[in-house]
Design a protein around this motif. Structure first.
Motif, PDB file in Angstrom:
ATOM      1  N   TYR A   1       0.828  -1.201   0.000  1.00  0.00           N
ATOM      2  CA  TYR A   1       0.000   0.000   0.000  1.00  0.00           C
ATOM      3  C   TYR A   1       0.873   1.266   0.000  1.00  0.00           C
ATOM      4  CZ  TYR A   1      -2.722  -3.786   2.063  1.00  0.00           C
ATOM      5  OH  TYR A   1      -3.301  -4.997   2.307  1.00  0.00           O
ATOM      6  N   GLY A   2       1.861   1.287   0.876  1.00  0.00           N
ATOM      7  CA  GLY A   2       2.656   2.498   1.064  1.00  0.00           C
ATOM      8  C   GLY A   2       3.406   2.930  -0.177  1.00  0.00           C
ATOM      9  N   GLU A   3       4.018   1.988  -0.877  1.00  0.00           N
ATOM     10  CA  GLU A   3       4.792   2.368  -2.066  1.00  0.00           C
ATOM     11  C   GLU A   3       3.873   2.723  -3.221  1.00  0.00           C
ATOM     12  OE1 GLU A   3       8.461   3.558  -3.207  1.00  0.00           O
ATOM     13  OE2 GLU A   3       7.765   2.830  -1.265  1.00  0.00           O
ATOM     14  N   ALA A   4       2.720   2.050  -3.304  1.00  0.00           N
ATOM     15  CA  ALA A   4       1.739   2.400  -4.332  1.00  0.00           C
ATOM     16  C   ALA A   4       1.232   3.827  -4.125  1.00  0.00           C
ATOM     17  CB  ALA A   4       0.581   1.414  -4.304  1.00  0.00           C
ATOM     18  N   LEU A   5       0.946   4.177  -2.872  1.00  0.00           N
ATOM     19  CA  LEU A   5       0.509   5.535  -2.560  1.00  0.00           C
ATOM     20  C   LEU A   5       1.590   6.559  -2.901  1.00  0.00           C
ATOM     21  CD1 LEU A   5      -1.202   4.665   0.814  1.00  0.00           C
ATOM     22  CD2 LEU A   5      -2.369   5.894  -1.030  1.00  0.00           C
ATOM     23  N   ARG A   6       2.823   6.203  -2.618  1.00  0.00           N
ATOM     24  CA  ARG A   6       3.951   7.103  -2.908  1.00  0.00           C
ATOM     25  C   ARG A   6       4.059   7.354  -4.417  1.00  0.00           C
ATOM     26  NH1 ARG A   6       8.821   8.201   0.046  1.00  0.00           N
ATOM     27  NH2 ARG A   6       9.956   9.751  -1.167  1.00  0.00           N
ATOM     28  N   ILE A   7       3.883   6.332  -5.213  1.00  0.00           N
ATOM     29  CA  ILE A   7       3.975   6.463  -6.670  1.00  0.00           C
ATOM     30  C   ILE A   7       2.901   7.414  -7.194  1.00  0.00           C
ATOM     31  CG2 ILE A   7       3.720   5.205  -8.853  1.00  0.00           C
ATOM     32  CD1 ILE A   7       4.993   2.766  -7.384  1.00  0.00           C
ATOM     33  N   VAL A   8       1.690   7.311  -6.634  1.00  0.00           N
ATOM     34  CA  VAL A   8       0.602   8.219  -7.031  1.00  0.00           C
ATOM     35  C   VAL A   8       0.902   9.642  -6.583  1.00  0.00           C
ATOM     36  CG1 VAL A   8      -1.820   8.815  -6.625  1.00  0.00           C
ATOM     37  CG2 VAL A   8      -1.188   6.460  -7.153  1.00  0.00           C
ATOM     38  N   GLU A   9       1.373   9.800  -5.353  1.00  0.00           N
ATOM     39  CA  GLU A   9       1.687  11.127  -4.821  1.00  0.00           C
ATOM     40  C   GLU A   9       2.732  11.839  -5.676  1.00  0.00           C
ATOM     41  OE1 GLU A   9       0.892  10.703  -0.017  1.00  0.00           O
ATOM     42  OE2 GLU A   9       2.782   9.986  -0.823  1.00  0.00           O
TER      43      GLU A   9
ATOM     44  N   ALA B   1       2.181   7.525 -11.753  1.00  0.00           N
ATOM     45  CA  ALA B   1       1.109   6.697 -12.328  1.00  0.00           C
ATOM     46  C   ALA B   1      -0.174   6.937 -11.551  1.00  0.00           C
ATOM     47  CB  ALA B   1       1.495   5.217 -12.280  1.00  0.00           C
ATOM     48  N   THR B   2      -1.302   6.546 -12.140  1.00  0.00           N
ATOM     49  CA  THR B   2      -2.603   6.675 -11.469  1.00  0.00           C
ATOM     50  C   THR B   2      -2.905   5.412 -10.668  1.00  0.00           C
ATOM     51  OG1 THR B   2      -3.849   5.689 -13.298  1.00  0.00           O
ATOM     52  CG2 THR B   2      -3.437   8.074 -13.395  1.00  0.00           C
ATOM     53  N   GLU B   3      -3.916   5.508  -9.827  1.00  0.00           N
ATOM     54  CA  GLU B   3      -4.351   4.357  -9.027  1.00  0.00           C
ATOM     55  C   GLU B   3      -4.734   3.181  -9.922  1.00  0.00           C
ATOM     56  OE1 GLU B   3      -5.628   8.064  -6.634  1.00  0.00           O
ATOM     57  OE2 GLU B   3      -5.482   7.448  -8.738  1.00  0.00           O
ATOM     58  N   ASN B   4      -5.484   3.469 -10.981  1.00  0.00           N
ATOM     59  CA  ASN B   4      -5.939   2.403 -11.875  1.00  0.00           C
ATOM     60  C   ASN B   4      -4.772   1.762 -12.616  1.00  0.00           C
ATOM     61  OD1 ASN B   4      -7.651   0.686 -13.205  1.00  0.00           O
ATOM     62  ND2 ASN B   4      -8.867   2.269 -14.180  1.00  0.00           N
ATOM     63  N   GLN B   5      -3.798   2.580 -12.997  1.00  0.00           N
ATOM     64  CA  GLN B   5      -2.616   2.027 -13.677  1.00  0.00           C
ATOM     65  C   GLN B   5      -1.849   1.086 -12.747  1.00  0.00           C
ATOM     66  OE1 GLN B   5      -0.827   5.813 -14.856  1.00  0.00           O
ATOM     67  NE2 GLN B   5      -1.072   5.256 -17.017  1.00  0.00           N
ATOM     68  N   ILE B   6      -1.650   1.515 -11.505  1.00  0.00           N
ATOM     69  CA  ILE B   6      -0.908   0.681 -10.547  1.00  0.00           C
ATOM     70  C   ILE B   6      -1.660  -0.616 -10.267  1.00  0.00           C
ATOM     71  CG2 ILE B   6      -0.042   0.555  -8.173  1.00  0.00           C
ATOM     72  CD1 ILE B   6       0.387   3.629  -8.374  1.00  0.00           C
TER      73      ILE B   6
ATOM     74  N   THR C   1     -18.301   3.674   2.199  1.00  0.00           N
ATOM     75  CA  THR C   1     -18.890   4.999   2.041  1.00  0.00           C
ATOM     76  C   THR C   1     -19.311   5.282   0.602  1.00  0.00           C
ATOM     77  OG1 THR C   1     -16.685   5.992   1.721  1.00  0.00           O
ATOM     78  CG2 THR C   1     -17.570   5.968   3.967  1.00  0.00           C
ATOM     79  N   GLY C   2     -19.081   4.317  -0.278  1.00  0.00           N
ATOM     80  CA  GLY C   2     -19.470   4.485  -1.677  1.00  0.00           C
ATOM     81  C   GLY C   2     -18.417   5.143  -2.541  1.00  0.00           C
ATOM     82  N   VAL C   3     -17.445   5.797  -1.923  1.00  0.00           N
ATOM     83  CA  VAL C   3     -16.361   6.455  -2.661  1.00  0.00           C
ATOM     84  C   VAL C   3     -15.057   6.280  -1.899  1.00  0.00           C
ATOM     85  CG1 VAL C   3     -15.494   8.592  -3.694  1.00  0.00           C
ATOM     86  CG2 VAL C   3     -17.964   8.227  -3.487  1.00  0.00           C
ATOM     87  N   GLY C   4     -14.021   5.893  -2.624  1.00  0.00           N
ATOM     88  CA  GLY C   4     -12.676   5.823  -2.080  1.00  0.00           C
ATOM     89  C   GLY C   4     -11.742   6.205  -3.214  1.00  0.00           C
ATOM     90  N   PHE C   5     -10.827   5.326  -3.533  1.00  0.00           N
ATOM     91  CA  PHE C   5     -10.012   5.554  -4.719  1.00  0.00           C
ATOM     92  C   PHE C   5     -10.836   5.300  -5.989  1.00  0.00           C
ATOM     93  CE2 PHE C   5      -6.818   4.601  -1.422  1.00  0.00           C
ATOM     94  CZ  PHE C   5      -6.093   5.780  -1.501  1.00  0.00           C
ATOM     95  N   TYR C   6     -11.927   4.551  -5.834  1.00  0.00           N
ATOM     96  CA  TYR C   6     -12.899   4.333  -6.900  1.00  0.00           C
ATOM     97  C   TYR C   6     -14.274   4.703  -6.363  1.00  0.00           C
ATOM     98  CZ  TYR C   6      -9.159   1.458  -8.949  1.00  0.00           C
ATOM     99  OH  TYR C   6      -7.964   1.000  -9.464  1.00  0.00           O
ATOM    100  N   SER C   7     -15.234   4.939  -7.269  1.00  0.00           N
ATOM    101  CA  SER C   7     -16.629   5.171  -6.880  1.00  0.00           C
ATOM    102  C   SER C   7     -17.403   3.875  -7.051  1.00  0.00           C
ATOM    103  CB  SER C   7     -17.252   6.280  -7.738  1.00  0.00           C
ATOM    104  OG  SER C   7     -16.609   7.517  -7.504  1.00  0.00           O
ATOM    105  N   TYR C   8     -18.282   3.566  -6.110  1.00  0.00           N
ATOM    106  CA  TYR C   8     -18.995   2.292  -6.099  1.00  0.00           C
ATOM    107  C   TYR C   8     -20.494   2.489  -6.283  1.00  0.00           C
ATOM    108  CZ  TYR C   8     -14.514   0.554  -4.650  1.00  0.00           C
ATOM    109  OH  TYR C   8     -13.175   0.239  -4.626  1.00  0.00           O
ATOM    110  N   PRO C   9     -21.154   1.527  -6.988  1.00  0.00           N
ATOM    111  CA  PRO C   9     -20.585   0.303  -7.549  1.00  0.00           C
ATOM    112  C   PRO C   9     -19.627   0.623  -8.684  1.00  0.00           C
ATOM    113  CG  PRO C   9     -22.841   0.561  -8.270  1.00  0.00           C
ATOM    114  CD  PRO C   9     -22.609   1.639  -7.256  1.00  0.00           C
ATOM    115  N   ALA C  10     -18.494  -0.079  -8.704  1.00  0.00           N
ATOM    116  CA  ALA C  10     -17.429   0.210  -9.659  1.00  0.00           C
ATOM    117  C   ALA C  10     -17.211  -0.969 -10.596  1.00  0.00           C
ATOM    118  CB  ALA C  10     -16.135   0.515  -8.919  1.00  0.00           C
TER     119      ALA C  10
END
Length: 384
Positions: free
Chosen positions: A201-209, A213-218, A280-289
């Motif tokens: 999780y941590g390195e993926a978040l760092r790459i986005v920050e 790359a985007t969340e979906n790409q990772i 909550t219905g929304v995070g890194f993606y919106s649900y239903p996704a």
């Protein structure tokens, strides 16, 4: 200390999702269960949820109607803590708060018999610290189930510094009888899974920050190139972004603010905004996704995959070096606890420890951060 003899009387403290799952698991394996919660409304909710869960098993022909009724009849619901007086084993599964757990354990010790084993389902709090609340910490250990408890095969067993070693073997044999894969971990922050998995999780978040790359790409890279069932952002949404952040914060603090486990500012802001994922219905993606793989340039794909997998392998190697758990238990924990496609130690050997080491060295030279320091054992393996 003799092996548990069935039928057991198992107490479960806390009738939330995890408590319900543990109660169902114990009842399915022939134990009488006392499920406790302070709130009558939560007990009512737990009864409804457990009945639904057993009904689904019956509909899938995994249990018969008679078995469904028998399992359900083994679970007693109560808001009277004195009901634990006859239990052989009590598993605490309340909120992840050290003080609350310690106060509860103190109260339980005055109620249960001297032969009763006390345990905590904590995912990150020190077992030794929790056991310090007890007059007899030798009969206390960690038994960490993964959600959903009836389905997930892995269970981490954690002794505190004053836990009777025979108790650990007793619990291990019991969990094997319950068709689980128990592993034994030292009482260190995050135990096995929650410690070693931090870089996923941590390195993926760092790459986005960093805007690499985007969340979906990772997520697409880790599913396609890595063979993971879920990418890190999809998985954080499922777990709960707040829950994932809380575990990271706990591990970071308990390791005396080691930069390797530094929490993400992006993740912190998501929690502050109430964007917690599926619940909550929304995070890194919106649900239903409808989360699908996206095309990623091969060069970028390689950079993302090697950066994340190198951090994971390095963490697993270091865990093995310090004796956090046996090699076999480390590999089993990551495959059975979080569904990794391969054990990380074997994966590192397959990729080549030299390549893993070179990746981390390049990251260290680029960022000049202790986050990317290598395990001394990884350096040795890279040279051999």
């Amino acid at each position: 200390m003799k092996e548990f003899k069935e039928p057991l009387i198992v107490g479960v403290v806390g009738a939330g999702t995890m408590g319900q799952g543990i109660a169902q698991l114990a009842a399915q394996n022939g134990s009488s269960v006392v499920l406790y919660d302070q709130l009558e409304s939560q007990l009512t909710k737990a009864r409804v949820q457990l009945e639904k869960s057993l009904e689904r098993l019956k509909e899938k022909n995994k249990i018969s109607f008679e078995q469904r009724m028998e399992i359900g009849s083994r679970i007693a619901y109560t808001n009277v803590i004195a009901a634990f007086s006859e239990c052989d084993l009590v598993i605490e599964a309340i909120v992840e708060d050290r003080e609350a757990k310690m106060n509860l354990l103190k109260g339980l010790e005055n109620i249960v018999s001297e032969k009763c084993i006390l345990s905590s389902n904590t995912s990150s709090i020190s077992i030794t610290a929790l056991g310090s609340a007890l007059l007899h910490p030798e009969r206390f250990c960690g038994i960490h189930f993964f959600n959903p408890a009836p389905v997930m095969p892995l269970v981490e067993i954690i002794p505190g510094l004053r836990t009777d070693p025979n108790l650990i073997e007793k619990c291990r044999l019991l969990l094997q009888r319950w068709n689980k894969n128990p592993v034994v971990a030292k009482d260190a922050p995050g135990f096995i899974v929650n410690r070693i998995a931090r870089p996923y999780y941590g390195e993926a978040l760092r790459i986005v920050e960093e805007g690499i790359a985007t969340e979906n790409q990772i997520d697409s890279v880790m599913r396609c190139a890595g063979g993971f069932k879920m990418g890190p952002f999809e998985l954080m949404d499922l777990i709960g972004i707040d829950v994932n952040l809380m575990v990271t914060q706990t591990v970071y603090k308990d390791f005396f603010y080691d930069p390797k486990y530094k929490p993400s500012l992006l993740q912190t802001r998501m929690v502050e905004a109430g964007l917690l994922g599926r619940k909550t219905g929304v995070g890194f993606y919106s649900y239903p996704a409808n989360i699908t793989n996206v095309a990623v340039d091969s060069g970028l794909e390689g950079r993302i995959f090697m950066r994340i997998i190198s951090m994971l392998v390095n963490e697993a190697v270091e865990a093995y070096r310090i004796g956090l758990a046996s090699k076999e238990d480390i590999e089993l924990a990551m495959m059975k606890g979080v569904g990794y496609p391969k054990g990380l130690l074997a994966w590192g050997q397959e990729i080549g420890f030299e390549k893993i080491s070179e990746t981390l060295q390049d990251l260290y030279l680029q960022y000049q951060e202790e986050r990317y320091r290598q395990s001394p054992l990884l350096k040795q393996l890279a040279k051999s």
